[in-house]
Design a protein around this motif. Structure first.
Motif, PDB file in Angstrom:
ATOM      1  N   ALA A  13      -1.436   5.063   5.768  1.00  0.00           N
ATOM      2  CA  ALA A  13      -1.412   4.160   4.625  1.00  0.00           C
ATOM      3  C   ALA A  13      -2.322   2.953   4.865  1.00  0.00           C
ATOM      4  N   GLN A  14      -2.260   2.386   6.052  1.00  0.00           N
ATOM      5  CA  GLN A  14      -3.092   1.226   6.361  1.00  0.00           C
ATOM      6  C   GLN A  14      -4.570   1.585   6.334  1.00  0.00           C
ATOM      7  N   HIS A  15      -4.887   2.785   6.812  1.00  0.00           N
ATOM      8  CA  HIS A  15      -6.282   3.232   6.817  1.00  0.00           C
ATOM      9  C   HIS A  15      -6.809   3.375   5.388  1.00  0.00           C
ATOM     10  N   ILE A  16      -6.018   4.004   4.515  1.00  0.00           N
ATOM     11  CA  ILE A  16      -6.462   4.200   3.135  1.00  0.00           C
ATOM     12  C   ILE A  16      -6.536   2.862   2.407  1.00  0.00           C
ATOM     13  N   GLN A  17      -5.553   2.004   2.632  1.00  0.00           N
ATOM     14  CA  GLN A  17      -5.569   0.674   2.012  1.00  0.00           C
ATOM     15  C   GLN A  17      -6.834  -0.084   2.398  1.00  0.00           C
ATOM     16  N   ALA A  18      -7.164  -0.063   3.678  1.00  0.00           N
ATOM     17  CA  ALA A  18      -8.354  -0.777   4.151  1.00  0.00           C
ATOM     18  C   ALA A  18      -9.615  -0.225   3.508  1.00  0.00           C
ATOM     19  N   LEU A  19      -9.715   1.105   3.428  1.00  0.00           N
ATOM     20  CA  LEU A  19     -10.886   1.736   2.819  1.00  0.00           C
ATOM     21  C   LEU A  19     -11.037   1.321   1.358  1.00  0.00           C
ATOM     22  N   LEU A  20      -9.943   1.370   0.624  1.00  0.00           N
ATOM     23  CA  LEU A  20     -10.010   1.031  -0.793  1.00  0.00           C
ATOM     24  C   LEU A  20     -10.297  -0.445  -1.003  1.00  0.00           C
ATOM     25  N   THR A  21      -9.683  -1.290  -0.190  1.00  0.00           N
ATOM     26  CA  THR A  21      -9.907  -2.736  -0.314  1.00  0.00           C
ATOM     27  C   THR A  21     -11.356  -3.089  -0.013  1.00  0.00           C
ATOM     28  N   GLU A  22     -11.910  -2.476   1.016  1.00  0.00           N
ATOM     29  CA  GLU A  22     -13.311  -2.728   1.373  1.00  0.00           C
ATOM     30  C   GLU A  22     -14.269  -2.324   0.263  1.00  0.00           C
ATOM     31  N   ASN A  23     -13.827  -1.428  -0.595  1.00  0.00           N
ATOM     32  CA  ASN A  23     -14.692  -0.945  -1.669  1.00  0.00           C
ATOM     33  C   ASN A  23     -14.290  -1.497  -3.039  1.00  0.00           C
ATOM     34  N   GLY A  24     -13.617  -2.644  -3.024  1.00  0.00           N
ATOM     35  CA  GLY A  24     -13.397  -3.396  -4.247  1.00  0.00           C
ATOM     36  C   GLY A  24     -12.143  -3.078  -5.023  1.00  0.00           C
ATOM     37  N   HIS A  25     -11.241  -2.267  -4.446  1.00  0.00           N
ATOM     38  CA  HIS A  25      -9.995  -1.938  -5.127  1.00  0.00           C
ATOM     39  C   HIS A  25      -8.829  -2.719  -4.530  1.00  0.00           C
ATOM     40  N   ALA A  26      -7.789  -2.904  -5.326  1.00  0.00           N
ATOM     41  CA  ALA A  26      -6.526  -3.441  -4.817  1.00  0.00           C
ATOM     42  C   ALA A  26      -5.573  -2.269  -4.640  1.00  0.00           C
ATOM     43  N   CYS A  27      -4.890  -2.199  -3.497  1.00  0.00           N
ATOM     44  CA  CYS A  27      -4.043  -1.048  -3.210  1.00  0.00           C
ATOM     45  C   CYS A  27      -2.711  -1.496  -2.628  1.00  0.00           C
ATOM     46  N   GLU A  28      -1.623  -1.020  -3.230  1.00  0.00           N
ATOM     47  CA  GLU A  28      -0.278  -1.248  -2.710  1.00  0.00           C
ATOM     48  C   GLU A  28       0.269   0.079  -2.200  1.00  0.00           C
ATOM     49  N   ALA A  29       0.839   0.071  -0.995  1.00  0.00           N
ATOM     50  CA  ALA A  29       1.343   1.296  -0.375  1.00  0.00           C
ATOM     51  C   ALA A  29       2.865   1.307  -0.358  1.00  0.00           C
ATOM     52  N   PHE A  30       3.442   2.498  -0.541  1.00  0.00           N
ATOM     53  CA  PHE A  30       4.887   2.683  -0.550  1.00  0.00           C
ATOM     54  C   PHE A  30       5.230   3.893   0.311  1.00  0.00           C
ATOM     55  N   GLY A  31       6.325   3.766   1.079  1.00  0.00           N
ATOM     56  CA  GLY A  31       6.690   4.815   2.025  1.00  0.00           C
ATOM     57  C   GLY A  31       7.710   5.801   1.516  1.00  0.00           C
ATOM     58  N   THR A  32       8.327   5.513   0.371  1.00  0.00           N
ATOM     59  CA  THR A  32       9.321   6.431  -0.204  1.00  0.00           C
ATOM     60  C   THR A  32       9.045   6.623  -1.690  1.00  0.00           C
ATOM     61  N   GLY A  33       9.522   7.742  -2.203  1.00  0.00           N
ATOM     62  CA  GLY A  33       9.338   8.013  -3.612  1.00  0.00           C
ATOM     63  C   GLY A  33      10.066   7.020  -4.491  1.00  0.00           C
ATOM     64  N   GLN A  34      11.268   6.617  -4.104  1.00  0.00           N
ATOM     65  CA  GLN A  34      12.038   5.676  -4.904  1.00  0.00           C
ATOM     66  C   GLN A  34      11.353   4.319  -4.997  1.00  0.00           C
ATOM     67  N   ALA A  35      10.849   3.829  -3.870  1.00  0.00           N
ATOM     68  CA  ALA A  35      10.150   2.541  -3.880  1.00  0.00           C
ATOM     69  C   ALA A  35       8.889   2.622  -4.730  1.00  0.00           C
ATOM     70  N   PHE A  36       8.190   3.743  -4.620  1.00  0.00           N
ATOM     71  CA  PHE A  36       6.969   3.958  -5.393  1.00  0.00           C
ATOM     72  C   PHE A  36       7.279   3.956  -6.884  1.00  0.00           C
ATOM     73  N   LEU A  37       8.268   4.740  -7.297  1.00  0.00           N
ATOM     74  CA  LEU A  37       8.610   4.833  -8.713  1.00  0.00           C
ATOM     75  C   LEU A  37       9.121   3.510  -9.261  1.00  0.00           C
ATOM     76  N   SER A  38       9.916   2.792  -8.467  1.00  0.00           N
ATOM     77  CA  SER A  38      10.440   1.510  -8.910  1.00  0.00           C
ATOM     78  C   SER A  38       9.315   0.553  -9.279  1.00  0.00           C
ATOM     79  N   SER A  39       8.236   0.576  -8.504  1.00  0.00           N
ATOM     80  CA  SER A  39       7.110  -0.310  -8.789  1.00  0.00           C
ATOM     81  C   SER A  39       6.246   0.229  -9.924  1.00  0.00           C
ATOM     82  N   VAL A  40       5.940   1.523  -9.878  1.00  0.00           N
ATOM     83  CA  VAL A  40       5.032   2.109 -10.870  1.00  0.00           C
ATOM     84  C   VAL A  40       5.619   2.049 -12.278  1.00  0.00           C
ATOM     85  N   LEU A  41       6.928   2.208 -12.403  1.00  0.00           N
ATOM     86  CA  LEU A  41       7.547   2.215 -13.723  1.00  0.00           C
ATOM     87  C   LEU A  41       7.721   0.825 -14.311  1.00  0.00           C
TER      88      LEU A  41
END
Length: 240
Positions: A13-41
């Motif tokens: 997750a940290q590797h992908i976040q760093a790659l995306l951030t370096e290329n102008g994107h904002a990225c939030e990472a989540f380790g569980t499906g519930q945490a992910f859905l809670s934020s995305v919804l």
């Protein structure tokens, strides 16, 4: 772009976040499906990246929840070690827009994300948008109803454009504050309620004009297209 990443392996997750951030994107990472859905919804993202194998549910389960509860075409990319043809077909049939196997090559991952962004880019890039009797000119920042120009503030225009671009979708007050006002979710949300009340009057959002803003109790708002004969929504809205 604002990207949500579902990845339970912290180093990945940290590797992908760093790659995306370096290329102008904002990225939030989540380790569980519930945490992910809670934020995305409840928040607004431009693209989702899903792993398949996560602790509390599968990536397919997460994708099905997203497609069932969010009535809008946010692009979704699977990034997973599962690479069989059967898995790829299953993910695409469930609503994924692209599928990459781990370990993904950095340049390819970025290229796929950029390609999806171009294909699913906001309609606001077009100069003139038509929604029933409403015409929105994104360059002149004007809105007409049956050919008559409406009197709106700049924020009214931004909010109206966002509503029409996301019609049928439940928009929480926090999401509106973030995407229209550029504020965090900690800000008092009553300003959203005030603007919504004013927009109902100024836009003439009623069955005669084919649209209404529906208040979803304790959640937010949804702009619905209405059938002129029955006054009911023309499509089944997303779950509230």
């Amino acid at each position: 772009m604002h990207i949500a990443l579902l990845e339970d392996e912290q180093e990945q997750a940290q590797h992908i976040q760093a790659l995306l951030t370096e290329n102008g994107h904002a990225c939030e990472a989540f380790g569980t499906g519930q945490a992910f859905l809670s934020s995305v919804l409840h928040r607004s993202y431009d693209l989702l990246i899903l792993d398949w194998q996560i602790p509390d549910m599968t990536g397919i389960d997460v994708l099905q929840n997203v497609r069932a509860q969010l009535n809008w075409r946010i692009p979704v990319v699977f990034l997973t070690q599962r690479d069989s043809e059967q898995d790829i077909v299953r993910a695409l049939d469930a609503g994924a827009d692209d599928y990459l196997s781990k370990p993904a090559r950095q340049a390819e991952l970025l290229a796929r994300i950029n390609a999806l962004a171009r294909r699913t880019g906001p309609e606001s890039e077009r100069e003139s948008l038509q929604f029933g009797p409403f015409t929105i000119n994104t360059q002149q920042r004007t809105i007409t109803l049956h050919g008559k120009t409406l009197t709106l503030t700049d924020k009214d225009f931004d909010l109206t454009l966002f509503l029409f671009q996301n019609q049928g979708r439940l928009l929480t007050r926090e999401m509106l504050l973030e995407r229209v006002w550029g504020l965090t979710r900690d800000i008092n949300t009553r300003t959203v309620d005030t603007h919504m009340s004013r927009l109902r009057r100024r836009l003439g959002l009623n069955p005669d004009n084919g649209f209404r803003i529906k208040t979803i109790y304790q959640r937010g708002y949804r702009l619905e297209a209405l059938d002129p004969a029955s006054g009911e929504p023309t499509v089944q809205p997303e779950q509230s």
